[in-house]
Motif scaffolding. Sequence first.
Motif, mmCIF file in Angstrom:
data_model
loop_
_atom_site.group_PDB
_atom_site.id
_atom_site.type_symbol
_atom_site.label_atom_id
_atom_site.label_comp_id
_atom_site.label_asym_id
_atom_site.label_seq_id
_atom_site.Cartn_x
_atom_site.Cartn_y
_atom_site.Cartn_z
ATOM 1 N N VAL A 14 1.928 16.081 9.604
ATOM 2 C CA VAL A 14 2.488 14.934 9.020
ATOM 3 C C VAL A 14 1.943 13.845 9.907
ATOM 4 C CG1 VAL A 14 4.223 13.664 8.672
ATOM 5 C CG2 VAL A 14 4.025 15.865 7.352
ATOM 6 N N LYS A 47 1.238 23.379 0.134
ATOM 7 C CA LYS A 47 1.820 22.541 -0.986
ATOM 8 C C LYS A 47 3.087 23.136 -1.639
ATOM 9 C CE LYS A 47 -2.550 20.366 -2.000
ATOM 10 N NZ LYS A 47 -3.816 20.183 -3.056
ATOM 11 N N GLN A 91 -1.682 12.887 10.011
ATOM 12 C CA GLN A 91 -2.043 12.093 8.778
ATOM 13 C C GLN A 91 -1.807 10.628 9.041
ATOM 14 O OE1 GLN A 91 -1.370 14.082 4.728
ATOM 15 N NE2 GLN A 91 -0.454 15.597 6.095
ATOM 16 N N TYR A 102 0.936 -1.181 -0.070
ATOM 17 C CA TYR A 102 -0.247 -0.027 0.076
ATOM 18 C C TYR A 102 0.918 1.302 0.119
ATOM 19 C CZ TYR A 102 -3.614 -3.289 1.237
ATOM 20 O OH TYR A 102 -4.675 -4.257 1.085
ATOM 21 N N ILE A 103 0.521 2.089 -0.760
ATOM 22 C CA ILE A 103 1.190 3.480 -0.787
ATOM 23 C C ILE A 103 0.405 4.460 -0.080
ATOM 24 C CG2 ILE A 103 2.075 5.225 -2.502
ATOM 25 C CD1 ILE A 103 2.500 2.915 -4.323
ATOM 26 N N ARG A 104 0.872 5.199 0.816
ATOM 27 C CA ARG A 104 0.139 6.158 1.421
ATOM 28 C C ARG A 104 0.834 7.514 1.195
ATOM 29 N NH1 ARG A 104 0.389 1.932 5.078
ATOM 30 N NH2 ARG A 104 -1.671 1.421 5.924
ATOM 31 N N CYS A 105 -0.119 8.471 0.682
ATOM 32 C CA CYS A 105 0.385 10.008 0.313
ATOM 33 C C CYS A 105 0.135 10.620 1.523
ATOM 34 C CB CYS A 105 -0.512 10.316 -0.912
ATOM 35 S SG CYS A 105 -0.111 9.351 -2.318
ATOM 36 N N ILE A 106 1.254 11.292 1.922
ATOM 37 C CA ILE A 106 1.415 12.427 3.056
ATOM 38 C C ILE A 106 1.674 13.417 2.713
ATOM 39 C CG2 ILE A 106 2.511 12.733 5.303
ATOM 40 C CD1 ILE A 106 0.784 9.867 5.209
ATOM 41 N N LYS A 107 0.871 14.469 2.955
ATOM 42 C CA LYS A 107 1.152 15.835 2.345
ATOM 43 C C LYS A 107 2.127 16.640 3.702
ATOM 44 C CE LYS A 107 -3.069 16.270 -0.271
ATOM 45 N NZ LYS A 107 -4.283 16.140 0.136
#
Length: 81
Positions: free
Chosen positions: A60, A50, A63, A40-45
Amino acid sequence: EATGGAGAAAKVKQSKSATARFRRSLRALMAKVSAADNHYIRCIKPNSDKVPGDFMAAMVREQLNFGGVLEAVRIRQAGYS
């Protein structure tokens, strides 16, 4: 006009055939899913703006916590996998 007849029998036969094809397709898909090694790939902003190079640690951490990542790490560290 009679109801049923050869037309109705052909429809029933097609339905069974379509159902059988669907079931075979579903079984094949489930076999592929069961055999897969999931990642699984989790995108963390890193920040709400941005903007590159800006890192908001609290954002972070939130999240990671809400995404279940921190709990998964705790479980792995405890020796379960």
